[in-house]
Scaffold this active site. Structure first.
Site, short mmCIF file in Angstrom:
data_model
loop_
_atom_site.label_atom_id
_atom_site.label_comp_id
_atom_site.label_asym_id
_atom_site.label_seq_id
_atom_site.Cartn_x
_atom_site.Cartn_y
_atom_site.Cartn_z
N TRP A 1 0.83 -1.21 0.00
CA TRP A 1 0.00 0.00 0.00
C TRP A 1 0.86 1.25 0.00
O TRP A 1 0.51 2.25 -0.63
CB TRP A 1 -0.97 -0.02 1.18
CG TRP A 1 -1.74 -1.31 1.21
CD1 TRP A 1 -1.76 -2.26 2.20
CD2 TRP A 1 -2.60 -1.83 0.17
NE1 TRP A 1 -2.56 -3.32 1.85
CE2 TRP A 1 -3.09 -3.08 0.62
CE3 TRP A 1 -2.98 -1.36 -1.09
CZ2 TRP A 1 -3.94 -3.86 -0.17
CZ3 TRP A 1 -3.84 -2.13 -1.86
CH2 TRP A 1 -4.30 -3.37 -1.40
N ASP B 1 -1.01 6.62 6.74
CA ASP B 1 -2.06 5.67 6.41
C ASP B 1 -2.18 4.70 7.58
O ASP B 1 -1.31 3.88 7.82
CB ASP B 1 -1.67 4.91 5.12
CG ASP B 1 -2.69 3.85 4.73
OD1 ASP B 1 -3.68 3.64 5.47
OD2 ASP B 1 -2.51 3.22 3.66
N LYS C 1 -11.03 -2.02 8.02
CA LYS C 1 -9.96 -2.79 8.65
C LYS C 1 -9.79 -2.44 10.13
O LYS C 1 -8.69 -2.45 10.64
CB LYS C 1 -8.64 -2.58 7.90
CG LYS C 1 -8.64 -3.24 6.53
CD LYS C 1 -7.32 -3.08 5.84
CE LYS C 1 -7.33 -3.82 4.50
NZ LYS C 1 -6.06 -3.65 3.77
#
Length: 356
Positions: free
Chosen positions: A102, A169, A193
């Protein structure tokens, strides 16, 4: 049979959240209407959005510190684009730490906007550690990092100090551990998540860092527009925001982030202790960088795979297959996963050892 849900995302949520959310599908706030059909401009849903945004700042201890909480759409992947759009100046520069899939996706998007410096990477070891002792250029417009790497099972245990805006993030470990969130100027996370169902993305941003790029930003990609419209620039993901609110309320009622952190530590310690003790298993990550959210591990001997897979499935365990880029197994232990479920997995691992 009770299922022990280790899915990496969409993830396990508290049972009471499911129950309350299911009631709202049939009759929300005794309105005679479903949460799925009410207007996002209705008094009832505006109250949901306001409470959710306020509760985010409360749980992060960011109230009155110049931050805004937004519920947007497009997942963390859209934020990869929105961040350089809103923070990288024309002919500017950004700094990124590359710790996994990611993070590298975010780097790729940033390169379309200007000079993108990768200050360090762990790609050389298939991202099994967090780089340290790197330098962040002081002339960059911002520094970007990923707090937890869902696929590879690594987690940043500390964050650098820098005089430029820091962006993080936190998709897979937000609200799971006590952090000084004021160190960050922008935090983003896909809800699915650790916070709610798929469909909405949380962005927490310090307003003073916005509006300094010198570029024209399309309204739908402009954080300032979303702040002005109070997360209602376009129709929000009503049900996902509502369910996220229920999860945040559950977290507050459970004692907040500091309380859930103790439970998460206990779950991680229980599983990693067994991985290290049991000669049939081995971890994939440098010990000091092991994630408390996503434990990745392998069998020492693949001849045991068929038996182990049948055993954990029989025990009601779901979702522990590792990501294809790592293989093996991945146990995602998000906030709502009870310690009991981790004990079930550990017992299966011990039983495999006895039968081998």
């Amino acid at each position: 049979m009770k299922k022990h849900n280790y899915s990496a995302g969409p993830c396990i949520l508290p049972q009471e959240v499911f129950e309350e959310a299911s009631k709202s599908i049939l009759n929300f706030n005794e309105s005679g209407l479903s949460i799925l059909e009410i207007s996002h401009r209705s008094k009832d849903f505006v109250a949901v959005m306001e409470e959710a945004r306020a509760l985010v700042l409360e749980l992060m201890n960011l109230e009155g510190k110049g931050y805004q909480a937004l519920f947007l759409q497009g997942g963390a992947s859209l934020e990869f684009l929105m961040i350089p759009y809103n923070l990288m100046k024309i002919n500017g520069k950004a700094a990124y730490l590359d710790t996994g899939t990611w993070a590298s996706g975010a780097i790729k998007e940033a390169k379309a906007f200007g000079e993108t410096v990768v200050v360090a990477t762990s790609k050389d070891a298939n991202y099994n550690y967090i780089p340290k002792d790197y330098s962040i250029p002081t002339d960059a417009d911002y520094f970007h990092c990923t707090s937890n790497n869902t696929i590879f099972g690594t987690q940043m245990k500390s964050f650098p100090t820098t005089n430029i805006p820091m962006v993080c993030d936190m998709s897979s470990d937000i609200f799971s551990r006590s952090i000084d969130f004021s160190k960050f100027d922008l935090i983003y996370a896909g809800a699915q998540k650790n916070m709610g169902p798929a469909g909405t993305t949380l962005v927490v941003v310090k307003e003073e860092i916005l509006g300094k790029t010198g570029r024209a930003i399309p309204n739908i990609l402009n954080y300032e527009q979303h702040i002005a419209k109070e997360s209602m620039y376009n129709t929000p993901a009503v049900f996902a925001v509502y369910t996220s609110l229920l999860t945040l309320k559950w977290l507050k009622k459970s004692g907040g982030i500091s309380a859930i952190e103790k439970i998460n530590d206990a779950k991680a310690n229980l599983l990693y202790t067994e991985i290290d003790r049991n000669p049939l298993f081995k971890g994939t990550v440098v010990k000091e960088d092991r994630s408390h959210m996503n434990a990745t591990f392998l069998l020492e001997n693949q001849n045991h795979q068929e038996l182990f897979d049948s055993m954990w499935k029989k025990a009601g365990i779901s979702g522990i297959n590792g990501h294809r880029s790592v293989g093996g197994y991945r146990a995602s232990m998000y906030n709502a996963l009870p310690l009991e479920s981790v004990q079930v997995l550990v017992d299966v691992m011990k039983e495999l050892e006895k039968n081998s």
